[in-house]
Enzyme design. Sequence first.
Site, PDB file in Angstrom:
ATOM      1  N   TYR A 163      -7.761  -3.579   5.452  1.00 60.91           N
ATOM      2  CA  TYR A 163      -7.641  -3.630   6.905  1.00 60.91           C
ATOM      3  C   TYR A 163      -8.301  -2.438   7.588  1.00 60.91           C
ATOM      4  O   TYR A 163      -8.494  -2.443   8.795  1.00 60.91           O
ATOM      5  CB  TYR A 163      -6.163  -3.705   7.312  1.00 60.91           C
ATOM      6  CG  TYR A 163      -5.493  -4.959   6.807  1.00 60.91           C
ATOM      7  CD1 TYR A 163      -5.723  -6.194   7.417  1.00 60.91           C
ATOM      8  CD2 TYR A 163      -4.636  -4.932   5.710  1.00 60.91           C
ATOM      9  CE1 TYR A 163      -5.132  -7.350   6.940  1.00 60.91           C
ATOM     10  CE2 TYR A 163      -4.037  -6.079   5.234  1.00 60.91           C
ATOM     11  CZ  TYR A 163      -4.289  -7.287   5.850  1.00 60.91           C
ATOM     12  OH  TYR A 163      -3.706  -8.432   5.370  1.00 60.91           O
ATOM     13  N   LYS A 204       6.824 -11.615  -3.709  1.00 61.33           N
ATOM     14  CA  LYS A 204       6.243 -12.012  -4.989  1.00 61.33           C
ATOM     15  C   LYS A 204       6.913 -11.253  -6.125  1.00 61.33           C
ATOM     16  O   LYS A 204       7.294 -10.099  -5.985  1.00 61.33           O
ATOM     17  CB  LYS A 204       4.732 -11.717  -4.992  1.00 61.33           C
ATOM     18  CG  LYS A 204       3.922 -12.634  -4.090  1.00 61.33           C
ATOM     19  CD  LYS A 204       2.438 -12.334  -4.223  1.00 61.33           C
ATOM     20  CE  LYS A 204       1.594 -13.311  -3.430  1.00 61.33           C
ATOM     21  NZ  LYS A 204       0.149 -13.025  -3.558  1.00 61.33           N
ATOM     22  N   HIS A 224       2.848  -5.144  -0.343  1.00 57.33           N
ATOM     23  CA  HIS A 224       1.741  -4.981  -1.284  1.00 57.33           C
ATOM     24  C   HIS A 224       2.147  -4.019  -2.398  1.00 57.33           C
ATOM     25  O   HIS A 224       2.709  -2.954  -2.139  1.00 57.33           O
ATOM     26  CB  HIS A 224       0.502  -4.419  -0.579  1.00 57.33           C
ATOM     27  CG  HIS A 224      -0.215  -5.419   0.255  1.00 57.33           C
ATOM     28  ND1 HIS A 224      -1.065  -5.070   1.295  1.00 57.33           N
ATOM     29  CD2 HIS A 224      -0.228  -6.776   0.215  1.00 57.33           C
ATOM     30  CE1 HIS A 224      -1.565  -6.156   1.845  1.00 57.33           C
ATOM     31  NE2 HIS A 224      -1.070  -7.208   1.206  1.00 57.33           N
TER      32      HIS A 224
END
Length: 302
Positions: free
Chosen positions: A283, A173, A274
């Site tokens: 998580y 991204k 991330h």
Amino acid sequence: MNNVKVLLNLFVEYLQIEKSYSQYTVVNYVTEIENFASFMEEQALDHLEEITYNDTRLYLTELHKRKYSRKTISRKVSALRSFFKFLVREGKLDENPFSLVSLPKTEQKTPKFLYEKEIEKLFLVSDCKTPLGQRNQALIEILYGTGMRVSECCNIKLTDLDFHIGTVLVNGKGGKQRYIPFGSYALDALEQYIKEARNTLTSQLSTPDQHTYLFVNHRGTRLTDRGVRHILNELIKKASSTLHIHPHMLRHSFATHLLNEGADMRSVQELLGHVHLSSTQVYTHVTKDHLKRIYMSHHPRA
């Protein structure tokens, strides 16, 4: 409302050029801003300079009346806050009326993942004697073996793979790149697919070297996100009628299994791509349950 359209066009250029956001993300931002522009018309507000904090509160009230979820409202407010922040930066406005608006707290959902035995079922259903079976096997191995997003997987090119050291260059991204290692299972599946299946599938094209994307569909053209979802759904039907998964669950499983086996949070964050550690920390809810089960099963005073 003409000034809104002009400023929105400037904001879109900023998102595309400076932020390198995907077209999907840009469209969502535009939609939220246009919705707010409609609200302005209803309130007889002709210029963005007229918007005050009270107007933002009124808009929030309107969103709540329409029964939007907290997550949806947060997304809408976040888009508008970014838009007004950009306008302040560009000197178009003196202040950001959304800067003081607090986002509604969203429920933190525990990511759904597959247990290792469930994952194993998926690895056994592809017919690796056929081109599509070899393609499917390589696809599952690389998705689970690297934890990359489906969109990232579809954009892998042959030149992004380094079989010598077992890594793949991923374009994530915001145009951010990262290298992810992959293991022997993925390596074997990828080599067989590239040497045998991919050549067969792309031979249908007018020029076999028409594109260099790694994963192709039955026509030899680039595999899409939708195509990946369809493939996984078909494999799940063969693997088990009780499995209900989506492609992102392979990513969740990758992260959960690494943490369960003792991987540190920062390394998993880097592998997943991330930006913020908080995105990876979701998580830990799963791994805490795992640790508790181990404790209750093995500690003498549990």
